[in-house]
Design a protein around this motif. Structure first.
Motif, PDB file in Angstrom:
ATOM      1  N   LEU A   1     -10.867   0.558  -7.680  1.00  0.00           N
ATOM      2  CA  LEU A   1      -9.533   0.639  -6.791  1.00  0.00           C
ATOM      3  C   LEU A   1      -8.785   1.034  -6.375  1.00  0.00           C
ATOM      4  O   LEU A   1      -8.048   1.092  -5.336  1.00  0.00           O
ATOM      5  N   GLN A   2      -8.268   1.696  -7.367  1.00  0.00           N
ATOM      6  CA  GLN A   2      -6.549   2.231  -7.617  1.00  0.00           C
ATOM      7  C   GLN A   2      -6.790   3.236  -6.714  1.00  0.00           C
ATOM      8  O   GLN A   2      -5.491   3.214  -5.582  1.00  0.00           O
ATOM      9  N   PRO A   3      -7.114   4.240  -6.597  1.00  0.00           N
ATOM     10  CA  PRO A   3      -7.047   5.612  -5.691  1.00  0.00           C
ATOM     11  C   PRO A   3      -6.677   5.159  -4.508  1.00  0.00           C
ATOM     12  O   PRO A   3      -5.814   5.912  -3.496  1.00  0.00           O
ATOM     13  N   ALA A   4      -7.695   4.858  -3.822  1.00  0.00           N
ATOM     14  CA  ALA A   4      -7.829   4.511  -2.198  1.00  0.00           C
ATOM     15  C   ALA A   4      -6.825   3.457  -2.064  1.00  0.00           C
ATOM     16  O   ALA A   4      -6.324   4.132  -0.416  1.00  0.00           O
ATOM     17  N   VAL A   5      -6.421   2.016  -2.848  1.00  0.00           N
ATOM     18  CA  VAL A   5      -5.245   1.702  -2.368  1.00  0.00           C
ATOM     19  C   VAL A   5      -4.738   2.302  -1.818  1.00  0.00           C
ATOM     20  O   VAL A   5      -3.417   2.132  -1.388  1.00  0.00           O
ATOM     21  N   GLN A   6      -4.038   3.421  -3.175  1.00  0.00           N
ATOM     22  CA  GLN A   6      -2.958   3.307  -3.450  1.00  0.00           C
ATOM     23  C   GLN A   6      -2.839   4.745  -2.416  1.00  0.00           C
ATOM     24  O   GLN A   6      -0.968   4.391  -1.760  1.00  0.00           O
ATOM     25  N   LYS A   7      -3.762   5.670  -1.847  1.00  0.00           N
ATOM     26  CA  LYS A   7      -3.501   6.320  -0.444  1.00  0.00           C
ATOM     27  C   LYS A   7      -3.049   5.313   0.391  1.00  0.00           C
ATOM     28  O   LYS A   7      -2.399   5.614   0.978  1.00  0.00           O
ATOM     29  N   ARG A   8      -3.895   4.590   0.801  1.00  0.00           N
ATOM     30  CA  ARG A   8      -4.070   3.965   2.151  1.00  0.00           C
ATOM     31  C   ARG A   8      -2.221   3.120   1.845  1.00  0.00           C
ATOM     32  O   ARG A   8      -2.014   3.522   3.432  1.00  0.00           O
ATOM     33  N   LEU A   9      -1.784   2.375   0.783  1.00  0.00           N
ATOM     34  CA  LEU A   9      -0.775   1.887   0.949  1.00  0.00           C
ATOM     35  C   LEU A   9       0.240   2.879   1.807  1.00  0.00           C
ATOM     36  O   LEU A   9       0.937   2.858   2.393  1.00  0.00           O
ATOM     37  N   SER A  10       0.559   4.206   1.283  1.00  0.00           N
ATOM     38  CA  SER A  10       1.065   5.101   1.035  1.00  0.00           C
ATOM     39  C   SER A  10       0.975   5.818   2.446  1.00  0.00           C
ATOM     40  O   SER A  10       1.623   6.471   2.592  1.00  0.00           O
ATOM     41  N   MET A  11      -0.185   5.461   3.125  1.00  0.00           N
ATOM     42  CA  MET A  11      -0.118   6.506   4.623  1.00  0.00           C
ATOM     43  C   MET A  11       0.684   5.967   5.707  1.00  0.00           C
ATOM     44  O   MET A  11       1.355   5.861   6.696  1.00  0.00           O
TER      45      MET A  11
END
Length: 342
Positions: free
Chosen positions: A108-118
């Motif tokens: 899950l790390q890539p997608a969740v990190q990207k979403r939080l960064s948004m």
């Protein structure tokens, strides 16, 4: 010698991605958990690092727990949800100086990190993947062997001891996670083996997570559960006193307007199981009654599973994969479902 070569030298077998599956005796490694101290690499987890003076306020506005109370020696469970309250990830949160580290399922790390960064926008914080490695240590004598290998130990569960190039997290069930920068992983692994730890595959650690009732969200259960369905509030992963965060209204309504209809419960099943599988009960007219959150091979054969299930289905019996599938046998959890939120 690379870390992978070091594992291979200890007898490791690798999957197609180059991750350790076991050290040559999968069944024996599961059984060893009952009699000796075991150590395993933890490729199933990754760390996201948040750096910047507004990291605390940003994370507190996004996660279900009260990040403000995480001190230098504290660890805390948490989650990140959609506006409808469905968990996209669960975390173990801790500090590294002024930075925050969020342990998350690797898939899950890539997608969740990207979403939080948004949502960072103008906040003075930055998310990056940490290059650290994680090891899990459990079984009889775990505390003594961790201390021998690292030189220190937390005094109680959900506490963190910071050593030179290592962080030791004490978890419920006399278990320890050791986090180290890449360059320190090689000597720490050797120190743990020298202290008497037996190397085992990551499935053994997943078994300990199931027995602890630790509700890890993975890709297979992405957006499937509200935090309380997974018992997250019982282990300190939900605050009902802090301000807003995504899904907060749904989480609060679930807590205060009626009895929870679904809970995470532990079972044994005489079959191979995996996260995301549906569970059925005869009274549900063909509809799934629950879903497997975590699964691991059991030492006696079959699987142990953590299942989020309709509690009303318990009296009718639960079956894996189909109404006539293998039956699930209840096993205890280490905490009460009637307890007040942690």
């Amino acid at each position: 010698m690379s870390l992978t070569d070091l594992y291979t030298a200890a007898g490791a077998r690798l999957d197609a991605a180059g991750h350790v599956t076991d050290f040559g005796d999968a069944n024996g490694e599961l059984a060893a958990l009952e009699t000796t101290t075991v150590v395993t690499p933890l490729p199933q987890y990754t760390l996201i690092r948040f750096t910047g003076e507004e990291s605390q306020s940003f994370l507190n506005g996004q996660l279900s727990s009260d990040v403000r109370i995480v001190g230098e020696t504290d660890a805390q469970y948490s989650s990140y949800s959609t506006p409808k309250g469905r968990m996209q990830a669960s975390f173990l949160v801790l500090r590294d100086g002024e930075d925050y580290l969020l342990q998350i399922a690797s898939d899950l790390q890539p997608a969740v990190q990207k979403r939080l960064s948004m949502f960072i926008l103008r906040s003075n914080t930055r998310a990056s993947e940490s290059g650290w490695q994680a090891f899990g240590v459990a079984g009889p004598g775990a505390a003594e062997r961790v201390q021998a290998a690292t030189g220190g130990l937390p005094t109680s569960p959900m506490q963190v001891w910071h050593g030179e190039n290592v962080k030791v997290i004490a978890l419920e069930g006399a278990r320890y996670e050791l986090l180290v920068p890449d360059e320190a992983a090689h000597p720490l692994w050797q120190a743990l083996l020298a202290a008497g730890c037996r190397p085992v595959g990551p499935a053994v650690w997943t078994l300990t997570e199931i027995r602890a009732g630790s509700p890890w969200v993975t890709q297979a259960t992405y957006e499937e559960f509200v935090p309380q369905m997974a018992n997250l509030e019982l282990i300190g992963g939900v605050s009902f006193k802090k301000g807003c965060y995504p899904g907060q209204e749904i989480v609060a309504r679930t807590q205060y307007l009626g009895k929870l209809k679904r809970r995470a419960l532990r079972f044994h099943v005489e079959a191979a199981a995996q996260s995301g599988q549906d569970v059925y009960s005869p009274e549900m007219n063909g509809q799934a009654s629950g879903k497997v959150m975590l699964a691991a091979p059991a030492p006696q054969g079959g699987s142990e599973v953590l299942v989020v299930v309709q509690t009303a289905s318990l009296e009718h019996g639960l079956h894996l994969g189909a109404v006539d599938g293998p039956k699930l046998a209840p096993l205890p959890l280490p905490y009460s479902l009637e307890a007040e939120p942690a």
